[in-house]
Design a protein around this motif. Structure first.
Motif, mmCIF file in Angstrom:
data_model
loop_
_atom_site.group_PDB
_atom_site.id
_atom_site.type_symbol
_atom_site.label_atom_id
_atom_site.label_comp_id
_atom_site.label_asym_id
_atom_site.label_seq_id
_atom_site.Cartn_x
_atom_site.Cartn_y
_atom_site.Cartn_z
ATOM 1 N N GLU A 227 32.545 24.394 45.664
ATOM 2 C CA GLU A 227 32.902 23.178 44.934
ATOM 3 C C GLU A 227 32.877 23.435 43.431
ATOM 4 N N ASP A 228 33.643 22.632 42.715
ATOM 5 C CA ASP A 228 33.681 22.729 41.255
ATOM 6 C C ASP A 228 32.540 21.900 40.680
ATOM 7 N N THR A 229 31.428 22.535 40.390
ATOM 8 C CA THR A 229 30.253 21.811 39.906
ATOM 9 C C THR A 229 30.248 21.634 38.389
ATOM 10 N N SER A 230 31.383 21.872 37.744
ATOM 11 C CA SER A 230 31.472 21.562 36.312
ATOM 12 C C SER A 230 31.714 20.073 36.089
ATOM 13 N N THR A 231 32.034 19.333 37.170
ATOM 14 C CA THR A 231 32.206 17.886 37.092
ATOM 15 C C THR A 231 31.132 17.215 37.946
ATOM 16 N N PHE A 232 30.835 15.963 37.612
ATOM 17 C CA PHE A 232 29.810 15.239 38.357
ATOM 18 C C PHE A 232 30.240 15.011 39.803
ATOM 19 N N ASP A 233 31.494 14.682 40.025
ATOM 20 C CA ASP A 233 31.968 14.489 41.399
ATOM 21 C C ASP A 233 31.852 15.782 42.199
ATOM 22 N N GLY A 234 32.194 16.893 41.558
ATOM 23 C CA GLY A 234 32.070 18.178 42.248
ATOM 24 C C GLY A 234 30.623 18.538 42.524
ATOM 25 N N PHE A 235 29.755 18.204 41.576
ATOM 26 C CA PHE A 235 28.316 18.426 41.748
ATOM 27 C C PHE A 235 27.793 17.652 42.958
ATOM 28 N N LEU A 236 28.175 16.372 43.071
ATOM 29 C CA LEU A 236 27.741 15.568 44.209
ATOM 30 C C LEU A 236 28.326 16.104 45.511
ATOM 31 N N ALA A 237 29.578 16.523 45.474
ATOM 32 C CA ALA A 237 30.195 17.074 46.680
ATOM 33 C C ALA A 237 29.472 18.341 47.133
ATOM 34 N N ALA A 238 29.078 19.160 46.168
ATOM 35 C CA ALA A 238 28.357 20.390 46.505
ATOM 36 C C ALA A 238 26.999 20.083 47.124
ATOM 37 N N LEU A 239 26.303 19.091 46.577
ATOM 38 C CA LEU A 239 25.011 18.706 47.141
ATOM 39 C C LEU A 239 25.177 18.162 48.558
ATOM 40 N N ARG A 240 26.224 17.363 48.782
ATOM 41 C CA ARG A 240 26.479 16.855 50.136
ATOM 42 C C ARG A 240 26.745 18.004 51.107
#
Length: 477
Positions: A227-240
């Motif tokens: 996931e692209d964790t440079s964005t908040f949405d990507g960060f949340l997706a990665a945690l999920r």
């Protein structure tokens, strides 16, 4: 040294006799350990434990903290330094130093646990002191070299049904995969008696932007998950996505060690803080508030994926700056502080506190909140349960105060049962023994006061020791 069969029971003979009977109903129950910090590689690799000093002394911040308070520095106890400065490496020397100071632990839970471990696990019924130090060291060293004292053998001997470890989202889950492979190979869980080791999702090092290395860890999370964790949405997706990996490795819980119980339900603001933190531009106050935003996000994830949410707030980490700079985190430099729950958790409970898909277990280091906040919250929300006395309160006195303060408002069945929360694998049965004895002592008083029948008390004791932790932490599957 002897372990008195009536230890921790009431002094009054009539009440003590009742406590004996209640305790007897729990002695053969399997151990359920839904929260702890044992390294899963102990089980997956099953290598012999190291020498006694490296097993008992060096990794135990309960012990090193007390010794440091009396002038024995961490380097004298073999604790590795941050900058590589020399520390004592000879196990026997470290053990002798520990034995010379063993009297410092008189009346403490550490001595209760250690005396039980020495006697019941290793068969040493003597007092540890300077004169017996070498005898202890030699006896323990011989035992630790025997196959019956390897981790898996002790796991079975301790009658552990479930042992939960704790990993961060960027930690490897390979040890759990190895254990799952063993289970698949022999058609049962890996332990000889059918016990299992599961993981717990602990994301603290990814939600505290002021923790050194945070941005690098966020990037690493993205690499692990794609996931692209440079964005908040990507960060949340990665945690999920990572939570799903943990669930596949047996996780039933997440765990959150935030500094406070504060929660903020404002995803737009959370995204703004995340963006500034990634750029290195977030203010101190923004970085301090980000974990409060993330607790809401993790609660939302728990509703989606079913992980039970544990909250362990209230530790002022690394208070002893000299100790932290010299030897790092988790070496005894943390201090409890006052913690507020009712107002702090209201945004989270407004959103999820009555949702049947959500479950929150609250712990505290501030026992003034037991009756004022924790019990009323557990008694007032279907999703909330009072967690066991934790860390500085994990003592016979702390456990008894917990029962006295919690029970009158929340009852027994809004509590989550006992968790040992330990890194010290060999102390697990000792910690459960203490908890079961204290509960028997408390229940015996209710029976003696004719507030409960002995049959009811025995049933409650079994529930506290076994049934409640299995139910509350999702271990009945």
């Amino acid at each position: 040294m002897s372990l008195h069969p009536d230890r921790l029971f009431p002094a009054d003979e009539r009440t003590r006799a009742i406590a004996r009977e209640i305790h007897q109903r729990t002695t053969d129950l399997p151990l359920v350990s839904p929260h702890g910090h044992v390294d899963p590689r102990l089980m997956s690799e099953n290598q012999p434990f190291p020498d006694p000093a490296r097993l008992f002394v060096i990794p135990d911040h309960y012990l090193t903290r007390m010794l440091f308070s009396q002038g024995v520095t961490p380097d004298q106890l073999g604790v590795p330094s941050v900058d590589g400065s020399p520390s004592e490496v000879d196990g026997r020397t470290i053990w002798r130093r520990f034995a010379e100071h063993y009297h410092l632990f008189r009346g403490t839970p550490s001595k209760l646990w250690l005396d039980y471990t020495f006697a019941e696990v290793f068969g040493i019924y003597k007092n540890l002191n300077a004169e017996t130090a070498d005898e202890f060291y030699d006896h323990l060293s011989v035992r630790l070299a025997e196959p019956d004292y390897r981790p898996r053998a002790l796991f079975d001997r301790f009658n552990i049904e479930v042992l939960a470890t704790t990993e961060t989202p960027i930690d490897s889950l390979d040890p759990h995969a190895a254990l799952a492979g063993m289970a698949a190979g022999n058609g049962r869980r890996w332990g000889g008696k059918g016990g299992k080791v599961i993981t717990t999702f602990r994301p603290d090092n990814l939600v505290e932007p002021d923790w050194p290395g945070w941005a690098e860890r966020v990037k690493q999370l993205g690499e692990i998950t794609g996931e692209d964790t440079s964005t908040f949405d990507g960060f949340l997706a990665a945690l999920r996505a990572r939570r799903q990996d943990f669930i596949a490795a047996g996780a039933t819980c997440s765990d959150h060690g935030n500094a406070t119980a504060g929660t903020v339900d404002d995803p737009v603001k959370a995204a703004q803080i995340f963006d500034r933190a990634i750029q290195g531009e977030a203010s101190y106050l923004e970085m301090q508030s980000f974990p409060a935003h993330m607790l809401i996000e993790f609660a939302r994830m728990s509703v989606e994926d079913g992980l039970v949410m544990q909250l362990h707030p209230g530790s002022l980490r690394n208070h002893n700056e000299w100790l932290y700079k010299g030897w790092g985190r988790d070496v005894g430099g943390d201090i409890p502080r006052a913690t507020e729950y009712a107002r702090s958790l209201k945004p989270l409970l407004d959103a999820f506190g009555n949702d049947p898909r959500f479950r929150l277990v609250l712990y505290t280091l501030d026992e003034t909140t037991f009756s004022r906040e924790i019990a009323p919250l557990a008694g007032g929300y279907a999703a909330v349960f009072a967690g066991a006395p934790w860390w500085f309160l994990d003592s016979p006195e702390g456990m008894m105060r917990f029962r006295e303060a919690i029970h009158e408002t929340a009852g027994f069945y809004n509590t989550a049962g006992f968790v040992d929360d330990t890194r010290a694998f060999c102390s697990i049965p000792a910690r459960h023994d203490v908890a079961r004895r204290v509960d028997a002592a408390y229940l015996s008083r209710l029976v003696a006061d004719h507030r409960m029948t002995e049959d009811e008390a025995a049933e409650v004791a079994v529930d506290l020791a076994y049934n409640l932790p299995r139910k509350i932490y999702g271990l009945e599957k």
